[in-house]
Structure formats: structure tokens, C-alpha cells
Design a protein around this motif. Sequence first.
Motif, PDB file in Angstrom:
ATOM      1  N   UNK A  57      -7.321   1.066   6.894  1.00 47.74           N
ATOM      2  CA  UNK A  57      -6.482   0.384   7.483  1.00 47.74           C
ATOM      3  C   UNK A  57      -5.398   0.770   8.383  1.00 47.74           C
ATOM      4  N   UNK A  58      -4.477   1.160   7.260  1.00 42.40           N
ATOM      5  CA  UNK A  58      -2.859   1.484   8.111  1.00 42.40           C
ATOM      6  C   UNK A  58      -3.474   2.784   8.632  1.00 42.40           C
ATOM      7  N   UNK A  59      -3.970   3.706   8.437  1.00 42.38           N
ATOM      8  CA  UNK A  59      -4.027   5.022   9.727  1.00 42.38           C
ATOM      9  C   UNK A  59      -5.152   4.480  10.527  1.00 42.38           C
ATOM     10  N   UNK A  60      -6.238   3.876  10.313  1.00 39.11           N
ATOM     11  CA  UNK A  60      -6.591   3.833  11.676  1.00 39.11           C
ATOM     12  C   UNK A  60      -5.692   2.813  12.769  1.00 39.11           C
ATOM     13  N   UNK A  61      -4.923   1.957  12.346  1.00 44.11           N
ATOM     14  CA  UNK A  61      -4.124   1.126  13.196  1.00 44.11           C
ATOM     15  C   UNK A  61      -2.989   2.577  13.737  1.00 44.11           C
ATOM     16  N   UNK A  62      -2.783   3.216  13.258  1.00 47.66           N
ATOM     17  CA  UNK A  62      -2.219   4.129  13.920  1.00 47.66           C
ATOM     18  C   UNK A  62      -2.466   5.180  14.846  1.00 47.66           C
ATOM     19  N   UNK A 121      -9.255   3.531  -1.071  1.00 46.36           N
ATOM     20  CA  UNK A 121      -8.304   4.144   0.172  1.00 46.36           C
ATOM     21  C   UNK A 121      -8.657   3.251   1.076  1.00 46.36           C
ATOM     22  N   UNK A 122      -9.346   1.426   1.366  1.00 43.91           N
ATOM     23  CA  UNK A 122      -9.239   0.987   1.830  1.00 43.91           C
ATOM     24  C   UNK A 122      -8.198   1.021   2.678  1.00 43.91           C
ATOM     25  N   UNK A 123      -7.340   0.135   1.504  1.00 42.88           N
ATOM     26  CA  UNK A 123      -5.736  -0.389   2.393  1.00 42.88           C
ATOM     27  C   UNK A 123      -5.512   0.324   2.417  1.00 42.88           C
ATOM     28  N   UNK A 124      -5.372   2.170   2.497  1.00 44.43           N
ATOM     29  CA  UNK A 124      -4.655   2.801   3.262  1.00 44.43           C
ATOM     30  C   UNK A 124      -5.491   3.576   5.072  1.00 44.43           C
ATOM     31  N   UNK A 177      -9.176  12.967  12.303  1.00 50.42           N
ATOM     32  CA  UNK A 177      -9.277  13.187  10.942  1.00 50.42           C
ATOM     33  C   UNK A 177      -7.911  13.689  10.443  1.00 50.42           C
ATOM     34  N   UNK A 178      -7.266  14.120  11.203  1.00 54.34           N
ATOM     35  CA  UNK A 178      -5.083  14.290  11.021  1.00 54.34           C
ATOM     36  C   UNK A 178      -4.948  13.264  10.196  1.00 54.34           C
ATOM     37  N   UNK A 179      -4.841  11.713  10.775  1.00 53.89           N
ATOM     38  CA  UNK A 179      -4.575  11.264  10.564  1.00 53.89           C
ATOM     39  C   UNK A 179      -5.112  10.351   8.563  1.00 53.89           C
ATOM     40  N   UNK A 180      -6.341  10.582   8.652  1.00 53.72           N
ATOM     41  CA  UNK A 180      -7.573  10.369   7.331  1.00 53.72           C
ATOM     42  C   UNK A 180      -7.151  11.036   6.026  1.00 53.72           C
ATOM     43  N   UNK A 181      -6.582  12.308   6.843  1.00 56.25           N
ATOM     44  CA  UNK A 181      -6.441  13.213   5.609  1.00 56.25           C
ATOM     45  C   UNK A 181      -6.307  13.239   4.229  1.00 56.25           C
ATOM     46  N   UNK A 182      -5.545  12.137   3.495  1.00 63.67           N
ATOM     47  CA  UNK A 182      -4.821  11.122   2.801  1.00 63.67           C
ATOM     48  C   UNK A 182      -6.085  11.089   2.223  1.00 63.67           C
ATOM     49  N   UNK A 183      -6.327   9.723   2.376  1.00 63.11           N
ATOM     50  CA  UNK A 183      -7.570   8.751   1.754  1.00 63.11           C
ATOM     51  C   UNK A 183      -8.725   9.412   1.662  1.00 63.11           C
ATOM     52  N   UNK A 231       1.077  -1.400  -0.020  1.00 61.58           N
ATOM     53  CA  UNK A 231      -0.104   0.430  -0.504  1.00 61.58           C
ATOM     54  C   UNK A 231       0.531   0.868   0.061  1.00 61.58           C
ATOM     55  N   UNK A 232       1.844   1.092   0.170  1.00 64.47           N
ATOM     56  CA  UNK A 232       2.705   2.560   0.796  1.00 64.47           C
ATOM     57  C   UNK A 232       3.251   2.991  -0.380  1.00 64.47           C
ATOM     58  N   UNK A 233       4.054   1.683  -1.244  1.00 62.91           N
ATOM     59  CA  UNK A 233       4.191   2.301  -2.108  1.00 62.91           C
ATOM     60  C   UNK A 233       2.940   2.148  -3.475  1.00 62.91           C
ATOM     61  N   UNK A 234       2.141   1.732  -3.319  1.00 59.98           N
ATOM     62  CA  UNK A 234       1.005   2.071  -4.940  1.00 59.98           C
ATOM     63  C   UNK A 234       0.361   3.512  -4.468  1.00 59.98           C
ATOM     64  N   UNK A 235       0.753   3.790  -3.124  1.00 62.36           N
ATOM     65  CA  UNK A 235      -0.014   5.578  -2.945  1.00 62.36           C
ATOM     66  C   UNK A 235       0.575   6.580  -2.958  1.00 62.36           C
ATOM     67  N   UNK A 236       2.035   6.244  -3.583  1.00 59.55           N
ATOM     68  CA  UNK A 236       2.444   7.163  -4.331  1.00 59.55           C
ATOM     69  C   UNK A 236       2.603   7.039  -5.462  1.00 59.55           C
ATOM     70  N   UNK A 237       1.326   6.031  -6.467  1.00 61.36           N
ATOM     71  CA  UNK A 237       1.031   5.965  -7.685  1.00 61.36           C
ATOM     72  C   UNK A 237      -0.501   7.555  -7.710  1.00 61.36           C
ATOM     73  N   UNK A 238      -1.201   7.447  -6.559  1.00 58.67           N
ATOM     74  CA  UNK A 238      -2.108   8.223  -5.945  1.00 58.67           C
ATOM     75  C   UNK A 238      -2.211   9.642  -6.669  1.00 58.67           C
ATOM     76  N   UNK A 239      -1.743  10.618  -6.807  1.00 53.76           N
ATOM     77  CA  UNK A 239      -1.275  11.651  -7.825  1.00 53.76           C
ATOM     78  C   UNK A 239      -1.592  11.706  -9.093  1.00 53.76           C
ATOM     79  N   UNK A 240      -1.270  10.826  -9.823  1.00 56.04           N
ATOM     80  CA  UNK A 240      -1.071  10.478 -10.878  1.00 56.04           C
ATOM     81  C   UNK A 240      -2.404   9.632 -11.203  1.00 56.04           C
ATOM     82  N   UNK A 241      -3.012   9.065 -10.902  1.00 50.52           N
ATOM     83  CA  UNK A 241      -4.552   8.681 -11.116  1.00 50.52           C
ATOM     84  C   UNK A 241      -5.322  10.499 -10.863  1.00 50.52           C
TER      85      UNK A 241
END
Length: 411
Positions: free
Chosen positions: A280-285, A275-278, A256-262, A192-202
Motif C-alpha cells: 500500500x505504502x510503496x504504490x502510493x509512493x 507484504x500487503x501493508x508495505x 519494479x524498483x518501488x516494490x522490490x522489497x515486498x 508498517x515502517x517499524x515492522x518491516x525491520x523485523x522482516x530479515x529475521x523472519x
Amino acid sequence: MKNNKLFVAIILALIMGIIAGAINHYYFPSFQEEFSKNVKLLGTIFIRMVQMIIAPLVFSTLVVGIAKMGDLKMVGRVGSKAMAWFIIASLISLLLGLVLVNTLEPGKKTNISLEQLDGASDILEKTQNFSVEEFVKHLVPKSIFEAMATNEILQIVIFSILFGIALASLGRKGKLIISSLDTLSHVILKMVTYIMWVAPFGVFGSVAAAVSKHGFGIFSLYANYLIAFSVGIIVLWIILLVVGYLFLGKRLFVLLQRIKNPLLIAFSTTSSEAVFPKLVEELERFGCQNKIVSFTLPLGYSFNLDGSMMYMTFASIFIAQVYGIDMSLGEQLTMLLVLMLTSKGVAGVPRASLIVIVATCAMFGIPPEGIALILPIDHFCDMARSMTNVLGNSLATAVIDKWETKPINNG
């Protein structure tokens, strides 16, 4: 720091997408269709990259979450709390859409016609076989491999719950499988960490394609519809945030700060699923227990789509208003209950909200072809409702986690 960099990159991509789409629409109209089709591929690539990991992530995290609970009474307790929250949230969202569309009456003020049926035939075709039988078939998987291949989240959730309960009942014998699935979920979250950096292009591709195809003129044509819908989304956000603050206190702002990217990715790509995978990660953080997130969030993606719920009653009555069909209060409340049930059977289906709206309109004597009225603007409405779905599921998971742990210091 990495989160902030990604957030800035997505904002820049969003702005650049709007500019690129506008330039193409107004200055190069001859290339409008080709540009829109090609640039949209960037968004498609990102969505597909996320979709390829959703099925194994939902399965592994949900099974591990249930198995780690160990106590099946806890599974039942958390599950019942989650479903109670989802049902109440869904009813409030549906009722809000109903109240606002009747109060603001956008369908009686909007001057639009059925001249353009772009994409309507495809949606009408999908709803021809929409019935109780199809609802049940969609609910229960005949093959977990087929469900995973088609990313049917609801079917995967049902199989995973049964698998997790069975695995938990094995005790020590199931520890090796639990450990393996736990490792698998961590590997996927690393992806997920790697894929999220494709998000701006998407984001750039999705936004540029929409603006290039429709231009800014569409907003004036659908002004009443968009204003009324925006009021609905704002009111729904206020309700969700107030309820969230009542349970989480000042930690709501941390969430809200944690989930701003999703939230931003869901808004830009019109996909809460992306954003489901991301999430999961942010809610655990944020501090939610892994077993609660793993169990509650997949359920939420099947049963707790607040933004989509509000839109369903809003759009259905809007179409009736345009056609001059007056529905009694009893009919509208019956429609609300029908939407409450049928919407759960198409979780994870592309353009699910529209399919449910068409099926419901046909059921209540509203011309289903009226879906063409809202198709041109649906992309922009989808941006808001996708973001709202993410907020609703994040709050539900955080609150249920608090109920299952020691009281959180709201200060």
C-alpha cells in the motif's frame, strides 16, 4: 536509502538462512527437527506482526478510498475495471498452467511415491466439508468482528465496500468518520515502517527451517516438477511485464524498483499477505492515488492471485499424470472453470491453493491423497507464486490508477 538498506538486509538474511539450514541438515541431523521447529518461530513472529494490522488496514483504507471517491458511479466504474482485469488475468494464469503441464508432462517423468504423507491428512480434513454451501458461507461474513479476528480478507472487503458506500451517501455527516479512519490508516502505515525491520529475521527463520528440514536433495527428486513449474512462473512473469509495459511504459521499471522489497519478502516468507501493508505504502509512493490503491489492492488480494492460479491447474493435472489418469480436453477446461470459481472462496486461508487443489481433484475422480506428492516441495513453489501474486496485484493497481487519471508520461 532506507529501502536499499532493508533490501540488502533481507538478501543477507536469505543467504544466511540457506547456509544455517544446510549446516544443520547435513552436519547435525539429530537436531534437524528441533532446529527447524525453533528457527521457524522467527518467521512466525514476523508474519503474525503483519497479520495483526492487516484487518484494520484493509477496513480503514478501503472505506476511506470508497468514501473519498464520493461519486458512487466512480466506485462502480473502478470496481468493474478491476474485476474485468482480475478475471482475464486469472483465466490466462489458469490456462498457462494447463498448457505447460500438458506440454512438459512432469508427472509422467518424476519418480516419486506416496510413502510420505507429511501434513496431507490435515489438508484432506480441511477439504471434507468443501462445498457450495461452505463457499457461500466463507464469502459473506456473519460478523465483521469474527472476520477481522480470523483475517478473512474477502469477508472484510465485502463489509468494507458496503460500509464505504453507505458512508459516502451520508455526505457531510460522514466526514468525521472518514477523517478518523484516514488517520487510523496512516497510523497503521507508520507501524508498517517499524515492522518491516523485523522482516530479515523472519526471512532467515523461514528459509533456514525449510532447508534444514528438506535439504538440497529434494530438488533432484522433484527436478522435473520444479523445472516445469519454474518455466511456468517465468512465462507468467514475461506476460505480466509485457502487459505492464504496454500500459505503463518506462514507468514499469520505476514500479519494479518501488516494490522490490515486498517482492523479496513475499518470496522469502511464502506470504503475499505479509507484504500487503508495505505494498500500500510503496504504490502510493509510486504515484498511485490513495483512493485507487485503497479500493483496488484489497480486491486484488481476494480475486487476483496470478501465481496461485497458475499453480492450481498445474498441480492438479500433475497429480493426475502421476496416477496415470488421462483427462480429456473438455474435462480439463471444466476443471479450469471450477478452479476459477472455487479459488475465490478461500482467499486469505492458510495453504489455500492446496485446499482448492484437493477439493478439485476429488471432484474429478483424481485421488485427493495425491496432494502428498507435492507437499514436500510446496514450500519452495509457494515462494515463487507468492512473489508472482504481489507482482500481479501491483501491476493491476498501477494500470487501473492510470485509467482513472490523466495519461502518464511513459518516457
